[in-house]
Design a protein around this motif. Structure first.
Motif, short mmCIF file in Angstrom:
data_model
loop_
_atom_site.label_atom_id
_atom_site.label_comp_id
_atom_site.label_asym_id
_atom_site.label_seq_id
_atom_site.Cartn_x
_atom_site.Cartn_y
_atom_site.Cartn_z
N MET A 1 21.13 -0.40 37.52
CA MET A 1 21.47 0.71 38.37
C MET A 1 22.42 1.62 37.59
SD MET A 1 23.24 0.66 42.15
CE MET A 1 21.99 -0.43 42.75
N LYS A 2 22.21 2.90 37.75
CA LYS A 2 23.06 3.88 37.08
C LYS A 2 23.44 4.98 38.06
CE LYS A 2 21.31 3.12 32.50
NZ LYS A 2 21.26 3.68 31.18
N ALA A 3 24.51 5.67 37.73
CA ALA A 3 24.95 6.82 38.51
C ALA A 3 25.74 7.73 37.58
CB ALA A 3 25.81 6.38 39.69
N ARG A 4 25.91 8.96 38.04
CA ARG A 4 26.65 9.95 37.27
C ARG A 4 27.48 10.77 38.25
NH1 ARG A 4 25.51 15.44 35.44
NH2 ARG A 4 26.39 15.76 33.38
N VAL A 5 28.72 11.06 37.89
CA VAL A 5 29.58 11.90 38.72
C VAL A 5 30.11 13.03 37.85
CG1 VAL A 5 31.67 12.01 40.13
CG2 VAL A 5 30.25 9.94 40.17
#
Length: 141
Positions: free
Chosen positions: A1-5
């Motif tokens: 799982m990945k995310a970017r802010v």
């Protein structure tokens, strides 16, 4: 799982999930005290409710219960000092459906909170998690 802010301006950020969904988040800033979206901790609380609601609906459907709606309202306390972790979370479930078994709804909630919901498992390290629930029979509406 990945995310970017990504920081946008002031105290406004845009979060993007690995699946491409975006959400604006931030905290109050400036004289107006406006908030551009939920705070990061509000998102954690919302995510926990979503995780558990998903489990409850899935478990009831697998048990062939005629579930029509599931709402989780969450109320929490946070520590007074940094890091301001959750110390208490109360979840109030309202589950609607035709001739739902109260025992099966309670079992589904227990399984979610105690076994399946990753978010509540993590938060249980710092918070006491409690719940109550209401079952609304929609038979013969």
């Amino acid at each position: 799982m990945k995310a970017r802010v990504k920081w946008v301006e002031d105290r406004t950020f845009v979060g993007e999930s690995g699946s491409g969904h975006k959400v604006v988040l931030g905290t109050a800033h400036g004289p107006e005290g406006r908030t551009p979206g939920p705070s990061p901790m509000e998102l954690v609380l919302i995510g926990t409710g979503g995780c558990s609601a998903y489990d409850v609906v899935h478990i009831l459907e697998k048990g062939r219960e005629a579930v029509e709606d599931c709402v989780v309202e969450l109320d929490c306390d946070r520590a007074e000092t940094e890091p301001r972790v959750f110390t208490r979370i109360h979840m109030r479930f309202t589950v609607k459906g035709q001739a739902l078994s109260r025992d099966k709804v309670q079992r589904a909630i227990n399984l979610s909170i105690e076994k399946y919901c990753s978010a509540s498992a993590m938060l249980a390290k710092t918070a006491t998690i409690t719940y109550d629930f209401e079952v609304i029979d929609t038979t013969g509406k």
